[in-house]
Design a protein around this motif. Sequence first.
Motif, PDB file in Angstrom:
ATOM      1  N   ARG A  59      -6.591  13.972 -18.403  1.00 55.84           N
ATOM      2  CA  ARG A  59      -7.805  13.610 -19.145  1.00 55.84           C
ATOM      3  C   ARG A  59      -8.663  14.838 -19.423  1.00 55.84           C
ATOM      4  O   ARG A  59      -9.670  15.081 -18.761  1.00 55.84           O
ATOM      5  CB  ARG A  59      -8.610  12.590 -18.319  1.00 55.84           C
ATOM      6  N   ASN A  97     -10.724  10.486 -15.307  1.00 56.28           N
ATOM      7  CA  ASN A  97     -10.473   9.227 -16.009  1.00 56.28           C
ATOM      8  C   ASN A  97     -11.787   8.446 -15.882  1.00 56.28           C
ATOM      9  O   ASN A  97     -12.256   8.171 -14.779  1.00 56.28           O
ATOM     10  CB  ASN A  97      -9.311   8.478 -15.364  1.00 56.28           C
ATOM     11  N   TRP A 146      -9.578  -2.274 -14.351  1.00 53.83           N
ATOM     12  CA  TRP A 146      -9.373  -0.847 -14.085  1.00 53.83           C
ATOM     13  C   TRP A 146     -10.645  -0.117 -14.441  1.00 53.83           C
ATOM     14  O   TRP A 146     -10.926   0.001 -15.601  1.00 53.83           O
ATOM     15  CB  TRP A 146      -8.191  -0.355 -14.922  1.00 53.83           C
ATOM     16  N   TYR A 167      -4.443  -3.458 -22.188  1.00 56.00           N
ATOM     17  CA  TYR A 167      -5.648  -2.717 -22.589  1.00 56.00           C
ATOM     18  C   TYR A 167      -6.070  -3.062 -24.013  1.00 56.00           C
ATOM     19  O   TYR A 167      -6.287  -2.172 -24.836  1.00 56.00           O
ATOM     20  CB  TYR A 167      -5.397  -1.216 -22.430  1.00 56.00           C
ATOM     21  N   TYR A 195      -6.424   0.757 -25.674  1.00 50.28           N
ATOM     22  CA  TYR A 195      -5.213   1.375 -26.242  1.00 50.28           C
ATOM     23  C   TYR A 195      -4.636   0.496 -27.348  1.00 50.28           C
ATOM     24  O   TYR A 195      -3.808   0.933 -28.125  1.00 50.28           O
ATOM     25  CB  TYR A 195      -4.127   1.550 -25.170  1.00 50.28           C
ATOM     26  N   HIS A 197      -2.553   3.517  -6.475  1.00 52.49           N
ATOM     27  CA  HIS A 197      -1.227   3.066  -6.887  1.00 52.49           C
ATOM     28  C   HIS A 197      -0.246   3.407  -5.772  1.00 52.49           C
ATOM     29  O   HIS A 197       0.905   3.707  -6.019  1.00 52.49           O
ATOM     30  CB  HIS A 197      -0.767   3.796  -8.144  1.00 52.49           C
ATOM     31  N   ASN A 226       4.436  -0.293 -10.663  1.00 51.85           N
ATOM     32  CA  ASN A 226       3.408  -0.363 -11.697  1.00 51.85           C
ATOM     33  C   ASN A 226       3.939   0.124 -13.038  1.00 51.85           C
ATOM     34  O   ASN A 226       4.420   1.257 -13.154  1.00 51.85           O
ATOM     35  CB  ASN A 226       2.208   0.510 -11.313  1.00 51.85           C
ATOM     36  N   GLU A 227       3.852  -0.757 -14.028  1.00 52.07           N
ATOM     37  CA  GLU A 227       4.173  -0.419 -15.426  1.00 52.07           C
ATOM     38  C   GLU A 227       5.478   0.330 -15.572  1.00 52.07           C
ATOM     39  O   GLU A 227       5.525   1.429 -16.129  1.00 52.07           O
ATOM     40  CB  GLU A 227       3.065   0.440 -16.032  1.00 52.07           C
ATOM     41  N   TYR A 238       6.012   4.163  -9.992  1.00 50.18           N
ATOM     42  CA  TYR A 238       5.065   4.205 -11.107  1.00 50.18           C
ATOM     43  C   TYR A 238       5.727   4.821 -12.325  1.00 50.18           C
ATOM     44  O   TYR A 238       6.365   5.880 -12.221  1.00 50.18           O
ATOM     45  CB  TYR A 238       3.879   5.057 -10.631  1.00 50.18           C
ATOM     46  N   TRP A 239       5.590   4.123 -13.452  1.00 47.20           N
ATOM     47  CA  TRP A 239       6.096   4.597 -14.740  1.00 47.20           C
ATOM     48  C   TRP A 239       7.597   4.933 -14.717  1.00 47.20           C
ATOM     49  O   TRP A 239       8.401   4.038 -14.546  1.00 47.20           O
ATOM     50  CB  TRP A 239       5.254   5.771 -15.262  1.00 47.20           C
ATOM     51  N   GLU A 242      -4.718  -4.964 -14.651  1.00 42.61           N
ATOM     52  CA  GLU A 242      -5.538  -3.908 -15.260  1.00 42.61           C
ATOM     53  C   GLU A 242      -6.027  -4.340 -16.626  1.00 42.61           C
ATOM     54  O   GLU A 242      -5.294  -4.963 -17.395  1.00 42.61           O
ATOM     55  CB  GLU A 242      -4.729  -2.603 -15.444  1.00 42.61           C
ATOM     56  N   ASP A 258      -1.185   9.252 -13.605  1.00 45.73           N
ATOM     57  CA  ASP A 258      -2.553   9.397 -14.121  1.00 45.73           C
ATOM     58  C   ASP A 258      -3.514   9.488 -12.938  1.00 45.73           C
ATOM     59  O   ASP A 258      -4.524   8.800 -12.898  1.00 45.73           O
ATOM     60  CB  ASP A 258      -2.899   8.207 -15.039  1.00 45.73           C
ATOM     61  N   PHE A 294     -12.185   8.515 -11.644  1.00 47.08           N
ATOM     62  CA  PHE A 294     -11.335   9.286 -10.727  1.00 47.08           C
ATOM     63  C   PHE A 294     -10.730  10.480 -11.453  1.00 47.08           C
ATOM     64  O   PHE A 294     -10.556  10.460 -12.671  1.00 47.08           O
ATOM     65  CB  PHE A 294     -10.231   8.400 -10.122  1.00 47.08           C
ATOM     66  N   ASN A 311      -0.645  -5.478 -16.743  1.00 51.92           N
ATOM     67  CA  ASN A 311      -1.672  -4.544 -17.226  1.00 51.92           C
ATOM     68  C   ASN A 311      -1.772  -4.678 -18.741  1.00 51.92           C
ATOM     69  O   ASN A 311      -0.747  -4.740 -19.421  1.00 51.92           O
ATOM     70  CB  ASN A 311      -1.290  -3.096 -16.913  1.00 51.92           C
ATOM     71  N   LYS A 350     -12.691   5.402 -16.696  1.00 49.91           N
ATOM     72  CA  LYS A 350     -12.688   3.936 -16.789  1.00 49.91           C
ATOM     73  C   LYS A 350     -13.408   3.278 -15.620  1.00 49.91           C
ATOM     74  O   LYS A 350     -13.415   2.060 -15.478  1.00 49.91           O
ATOM     75  CB  LYS A 350     -11.255   3.404 -16.920  1.00 49.91           C
TER      76      LYS A 350
HETATM   77  C1  GCB Z   1      -2.531   2.206 -16.748  1.00 48.12           C
HETATM   78  C2  GCB Z   1      -2.048   2.734 -15.473  1.00 48.12           C
HETATM   79  C3  GCB Z   1      -3.143   3.443 -14.709  1.00 48.12           C
HETATM   80  C4  GCB Z   1      -3.918   4.339 -15.656  1.00 48.12           C
HETATM   81  C5  GCB Z   1      -4.573   3.457 -16.688  1.00 48.12           C
HETATM   82  C6  GCB Z   1      -5.346   4.269 -17.736  1.00 48.12           C
HETATM   83  O1  GCB Z   1      -1.961   1.315 -17.326  1.00 48.12           O
HETATM   84  O2  GCB Z   1      -1.453   1.753 -14.664  1.00 48.12           O
HETATM   85  O3  GCB Z   1      -2.585   4.182 -13.665  1.00 48.12           O
HETATM   86  O4  GCB Z   1      -4.846   5.124 -14.996  1.00 48.12           O
HETATM   87  O5  GCB Z   1      -3.603   2.730 -17.360  1.00 48.12           O
HETATM   88  O6  GCB Z   1      -6.486   4.601 -17.504  1.00 48.12           O
HETATM   89  O7  GCB Z   1      -4.775   4.548 -18.779  1.00 48.12           O
END
Ligand code: GCB
Length: 600
Positions: free
Chosen positions: A561, A571, A551, A478, A482, A355, A418-419, A380-381, A506, A186, A556, A476, A573
Amino acid sequence: MLGLFRMLIVTFLSVFTCLYASPLIINVDGRSSTDLHGNWNFIIDPYETGYYDYRYHPSENGYFKNRKPQTKSDRVEYSFDSEDLLHVPGDWNSQSEKLFLYEGTIWFKKSFNYRKKPDSRIFIYFGAINYQAKVYLNGEFVGEHEGGFTPFNSEITNLIKEEDNFLIVKADNRRYREAVPTLNTDWFNYGGITRRVLLVEVPETFVRDYFVQLDKNSRNKISGWAQLDGENKEQKFHILIPELKIDNKYRTDRTGYARFDVQAEPELWSPENPKLYNVFIETESDTIRDRIGFRKIEVNGTDILLNGKPVFLRGISIHEEAPFMDGARAYAREHAKILLNWAKELNCNFVRLAHYPHNEYMTRIADEIGLLVWSEIPVYWTILWENEATFNNARLQLTEMITRDKNRASVILWSMANETPVSEPRLQFLKKLADLARTLDPTRLITAAMERHYINEHTLMIDDPFGEYVDVLGCNSYIGWYDGLPAKCDSVEWKTIYDKPLIMSEFGAGALYGYHGDKLTRWTEEFQLYVYGKNLKMLQKIPFIRGMTPWILKDFRSPRRPLPVIQDFWNRKGLVSDKGQKKQAYYLLKEFYDEIIQKK
Ligand code: GCB
């Protein structure tokens, strides 16, 4: 014995990791160097015609030869001599509209003259090239590297001339499944020579690497090691810290390595008192100076102790994007300063550099202005856990990150991932990385941003098996973005099976700066504010929480997105917009952190 063990590991790693580059030189700021910054010629090469022949074999006469027609009948189907130029350092996407979404190879060329001292050695040093790089000087291959966010260097002593050198770099930012990161992320895949390029000049035998930190087990001892590189490896050397009246003498062994312990009572570094000392390592042939802070970081049950006292990490996550540039990879000291000063203004004492390893400017400035740092690699992921090359690549990036920044007092946490979804192969992969990180640097803490899951409607559980191998849990979450609407936070309870501190690494919500509405209208500043308000209340109720990095600091760029008008490939956020405007939630978090400071 320990020294020998370490040496074997380092030798193995350097042979393994630096097959086509020289072992990494640290603290390039402390050495004599010349930058090659400015406008570079380039050729866009989506089919890699400059590298492969028509049978797809690497060509001996690729673009790196920089051939020119010798007669009027000669056929040479490329030329670097166009009017179009790209600035180095810098990503290519933000410099040319036609390169905005380009993913592929670009060849760069820079010509230069250089007069070196008779007995010195010259290395070409790159702060980072995203993602794969091949480097040629005067038509000869000198090194290659994979990984978009860490430095590498190659020796060019025998190739460099006084006049008419041409340096050619093939940079390829294509994403691929086995890479680190893998295909989907992302963030924006900025390509090119994104960080500085230096000619580093050192004596024939020089101090290539060193570790100088407060001893893990004692406050009155600075422990470490130095590694020389060159012919004359057995040398006397001094560790000098003039302000502490320290001038201790040691001797390197026949591999150029020496350990040392220095009795000292330094004033301890902290965000409130970012005290740095001039430290000199002086050998018979070289002297290097660094600015080093001394501090202790450890955990005790669910507490994080900085210099023996519990600390709450008032943080923010940051992507390495330049402020005010309409989306570009940050490359200048000035960019790092602005980003970190925004974090300071927000009352932070901590930043999560997401990241991937950021520019060295970030950790240097964090040292100077007093910010604790979480530094991570782009595991990542959905990384390919069972692929050996993928693991080797992650290991290389981890090694380079730690090698470069292990003397920065600001850095307290190395994050492994990460995640990443729980599985046995992933656990083995991450465990090996954590073991390596502890071998390379026994003084810092290990973490990872992990996931959590509901064990019933209202209870979130952190029981990721990798939790057993970290010092600090990262998570993390949300809720309100989410996961349900913000009010859901009121009924959620957090649990973990571990007796360890948690950093909520996050949480957040997207908002377009200047877009207003009621608190349940998505994308408004009010919705984001509401998400922050509810999350902050919830987080305060977690008994084992010791920090957070919401976050994120600034909007960015992200190709994930696309929503027109609102996102347009950003993004949203950020607490600060891409143009530096502060959103409402920024002030709420600032106030929240201020209250924590006042309560101390
Ligand atoms: C996350 C990720 C981050 C994303 C963020 C998002 O969990 O670690 O890299 O940018 O969510 O904005 O969804």
